[in-house]
Scaffold this active site. Sequence first.
Site, PDB file in Angstrom:
ATOM      1  CE  LYS A 122      -1.965  -1.546   3.974  1.00 39.80           C
ATOM      2  NZ  LYS A 122      -1.477  -2.460   4.235  1.00 39.80           N
TER       3      LYS A 122
ATOM      4  NE  ARG B  59      -5.678  -2.165   8.915  1.00 42.83           N
ATOM      5  CZ  ARG B  59      -4.394  -0.913   8.436  1.00 42.83           C
ATOM      6  NH1 ARG B  59      -4.737   0.005   8.282  1.00 42.83           N
ATOM      7  NH2 ARG B  59      -3.191  -1.908   8.235  1.00 42.83           N
TER       8      ARG B  59
ATOM      9  NE  ARG C  10       7.393  -2.725   6.118  1.00 44.36           N
ATOM     10  CZ  ARG C  10       5.863  -2.635   6.690  1.00 44.36           C
ATOM     11  NH1 ARG C  10       5.263  -2.206   5.345  1.00 44.36           N
ATOM     12  NH2 ARG C  10       5.658  -3.461   7.371  1.00 44.36           N
TER      13      ARG C  10
ATOM     14  NE  ARG D  39       5.257  -1.323  10.644  1.00 46.54           N
ATOM     15  CZ  ARG D  39       4.017  -0.941   9.301  1.00 46.54           C
ATOM     16  NH1 ARG D  39       4.178  -0.241   8.487  1.00 46.54           N
ATOM     17  NH2 ARG D  39       3.194  -1.704   9.924  1.00 46.54           N
TER      18      ARG D  39
ATOM     19  NE  ARG E 294       0.942  -6.008  10.830  1.00 46.64           N
ATOM     20  CZ  ARG E 294       2.399  -5.034   9.371  1.00 46.64           C
ATOM     21  NH1 ARG E 294       3.650  -5.772  10.113  1.00 46.64           N
ATOM     22  NH2 ARG E 294       2.564  -4.510   9.069  1.00 46.64           N
TER      23      ARG E 294
HETATM   24  P1  AP5 Z   1       4.899  -1.476   2.046  1.00 51.97           P
HETATM   25  O1  AP5 Z   1       5.162  -0.815   0.738  1.00 51.97           O
HETATM   26  O2  AP5 Z   1       5.505  -1.212   3.284  1.00 51.97           O
HETATM   27  O3  AP5 Z   1       3.642  -2.735   2.432  1.00 51.97           O
HETATM   28  P2  AP5 Z   1       2.339  -1.866   3.325  1.00 51.97           P
HETATM   29  O4  AP5 Z   1       0.996  -2.531   2.495  1.00 51.97           O
HETATM   30  O5  AP5 Z   1       1.962  -0.451   3.367  1.00 51.97           O
HETATM   31  O6  AP5 Z   1       2.607  -2.914   4.603  1.00 51.97           O
HETATM   32  P3  AP5 Z   1       1.917  -2.129   5.954  1.00 51.97           P
HETATM   33  O7  AP5 Z   1       2.579  -3.039   6.567  1.00 51.97           O
HETATM   34  O8  AP5 Z   1       2.547  -0.704   5.954  1.00 51.97           O
HETATM   35  O9  AP5 Z   1       0.421  -2.438   6.405  1.00 51.97           O
HETATM   36  P4  AP5 Z   1      -0.069  -2.554   7.372  1.00 51.97           P
HETATM   37  O10 AP5 Z   1      -1.711  -1.999   6.999  1.00 51.97           O
HETATM   38  O11 AP5 Z   1       0.303  -3.541   8.045  1.00 51.97           O
HETATM   39  O12 AP5 Z   1       0.401  -1.385   7.842  1.00 51.97           O
HETATM   40  P5  AP5 Z   1       0.081   0.038   8.881  1.00 51.97           P
HETATM   41  O13 AP5 Z   1       1.663   0.616   8.788  1.00 51.97           O
HETATM   42  O14 AP5 Z   1      -1.779   0.525   7.723  1.00 51.97           O
HETATM   43  O15 AP5 Z   1       5.552  -2.971   1.363  1.00 51.97           O
HETATM   44  C1  AP5 Z   1       5.768  -3.636   2.311  1.00 51.97           C
HETATM   45  C2  AP5 Z   1       7.529  -4.096   2.311  1.00 51.97           C
HETATM   46  O16 AP5 Z   1       8.415  -4.408   0.213  1.00 51.97           O
HETATM   47  C3  AP5 Z   1       8.594  -3.002   1.303  1.00 51.97           C
HETATM   48  O17 AP5 Z   1       9.422  -3.238   2.329  1.00 51.97           O
HETATM   49  C4  AP5 Z   1       8.579  -2.511   0.087  1.00 51.97           C
HETATM   50  O18 AP5 Z   1      10.267  -2.041   0.041  1.00 51.97           O
HETATM   51  C5  AP5 Z   1       8.810  -3.945  -0.722  1.00 51.97           C
HETATM   52  N1  AP5 Z   1       7.994  -4.584  -1.672  1.00 51.97           N
HETATM   53  C6  AP5 Z   1       6.708  -3.432  -2.443  1.00 51.97           C
HETATM   54  N2  AP5 Z   1       6.852  -4.061  -3.594  1.00 51.97           N
HETATM   55  C7  AP5 Z   1       8.046  -4.294  -3.943  1.00 51.97           C
HETATM   56  C8  AP5 Z   1       8.169  -5.978  -5.360  1.00 51.97           C
HETATM   57  N3  AP5 Z   1       7.970  -5.331  -6.314  1.00 51.97           N
HETATM   58  N4  AP5 Z   1       9.063  -6.981  -4.656  1.00 51.97           N
HETATM   59  C9  AP5 Z   1       9.694  -6.189  -3.733  1.00 51.97           C
HETATM   60  N5  AP5 Z   1       9.576  -5.779  -2.205  1.00 51.97           N
HETATM   61  C10 AP5 Z   1       8.581  -4.887  -2.264  1.00 51.97           C
HETATM   62  O19 AP5 Z   1      -0.376  -0.151  10.172  1.00 51.97           O
HETATM   63  C11 AP5 Z   1      -0.056  -0.394  11.413  1.00 51.97           C
HETATM   64  C12 AP5 Z   1      -0.753  -0.725  12.343  1.00 51.97           C
HETATM   65  O20 AP5 Z   1      -1.311   0.241  12.742  1.00 51.97           O
HETATM   66  C13 AP5 Z   1      -1.990  -1.899  11.802  1.00 51.97           C
HETATM   67  O21 AP5 Z   1      -1.968  -3.300  12.151  1.00 51.97           O
HETATM   68  C14 AP5 Z   1      -3.014  -1.090  13.398  1.00 51.97           C
HETATM   69  O22 AP5 Z   1      -2.950  -1.717  14.618  1.00 51.97           O
HETATM   70  C15 AP5 Z   1      -3.110   0.050  13.370  1.00 51.97           C
HETATM   71  N6  AP5 Z   1      -3.742   1.166  11.723  1.00 51.97           N
HETATM   72  C16 AP5 Z   1      -3.730   1.053  11.129  1.00 51.97           C
HETATM   73  N7  AP5 Z   1      -4.950   1.575  10.588  1.00 51.97           N
HETATM   74  C17 AP5 Z   1      -5.358   1.625  11.556  1.00 51.97           C
HETATM   75  C18 AP5 Z   1      -6.974   1.192  10.843  1.00 51.97           C
HETATM   76  N8  AP5 Z   1      -7.800   2.138   9.993  1.00 51.97           N
HETATM   77  N9  AP5 Z   1      -7.848   0.721  12.013  1.00 51.97           N
HETATM   78  C19 AP5 Z   1      -7.152   0.152  13.457  1.00 51.97           C
HETATM   79  N10 AP5 Z   1      -6.062   0.368  13.482  1.00 51.97           N
HETATM   80  C20 AP5 Z   1      -5.257   0.791  11.728  1.00 51.97           C
HETATM   81 MG    MG Z   2       2.069   1.315   4.832  1.00 53.01          MG
END
Ligand code: AP5
Ligand code: MG
Length: 211
Positions: A8, A83, A117, A150, A161
């Site tokens: 994302k 979410r 990551r 992280r 997750r």
């Molecule tokens: P990346 O782009 O970082 O993926 P992402 O989908 O953004 O992953 P997140 O871990 O940020 O998602 P998440 O939903 O768990 O966490 P969030 O921060 O939203 O890509 C991942 C990796 O892959 C990177 O290293 C990248 O470089 C690599 N990559 C990408 N493309 C590639 C390719 N083609 N080839 C190789 N490598 C590649 O949320 C964190 C926490 O916050 C949640 O768990 C929850 O507790 C809380 N939270 C956030 N929003 C809410 C909500 N709305 N409601 C309740 N709790 C919430």
């Molecule tokens: Mg993210």
Amino acid sequence: MGAPGGGKGTISKKILKDFKFNHISTGDILRKHVQDKTELGLIANSYMVKGALVPDTVVIDMLRLIHKNKKNDESLLLDGFPRTIEQAKQLSTIFPIDCLISLDIPHQTIIDRLSNRWIHAPSGRIYSYDYNPPKIHNKDDITGEPLSQRDDDKPETISKRLVSYEQMTKPLIEYYRNHSKNTHVEVFQGTESDVIYPNVKNYLLKHFKTK
Ligand code: AP5
Ligand code: MG
């Protein structure tokens, strides 16, 4: 939307190069609160470290605040929100959702990526030693500050997750298809963000102008 580690943040960064949106990542905002040890950050962290979702009321209040400060002509790119069905219901009373982009990435790809990551915590910039390494080992390209991993990227937390995504968030695709006639829903499958992005761009071009 998309599973944790589904790209994302990576796809959002590509979208921002081509289109004018204000990028709102609830995960990045929550991590900033945790880092600054705010009251909200202390509450959020107790859920985030376990791989659980933060309570709906906390993130919805955060979104209301963003809405209050939003400029009139601005479009938002919401990354990681809504979410849950409850968040989607509340969101519909705050702003309309034009497009829902869902990234459908195999779980094994995600597990392999997340252990690799590294992030620049203050800005949320993402690096991976395979895919987009920093120019200097362990240093942010823009500020030169050190990178970190992280807390929730540990293998056992990643599994939690992923389960939470399947149970709480994935049903939103059907929810929007059935309950939100004005939202265009599109699912993108694949393993490579660079291959997926041109399809996302073509889709967005049907709805938004480029910069
Ligand atoms: P990346 O782009 O970082 O993926 P992402 O989908 O953004 O992953 P997140 O871990 O940020 O998602 P998440 O939903 O768990 O966490 P969030 O921060 O939203 O890509 C991942 C990796 O892959 C990177 O290293 C990248 O470089 C690599 N990559 C990408 N493309 C590639 C390719 N083609 N080839 C190789 N490598 C590649 O949320 C964190 C926490 O916050 C949640 O768990 C929850 O507790 C809380 N939270 C956030 N929003 C809410 C909500 N709305 N409601 C309740 N709790 C919430
Ligand atoms: Mg993210």
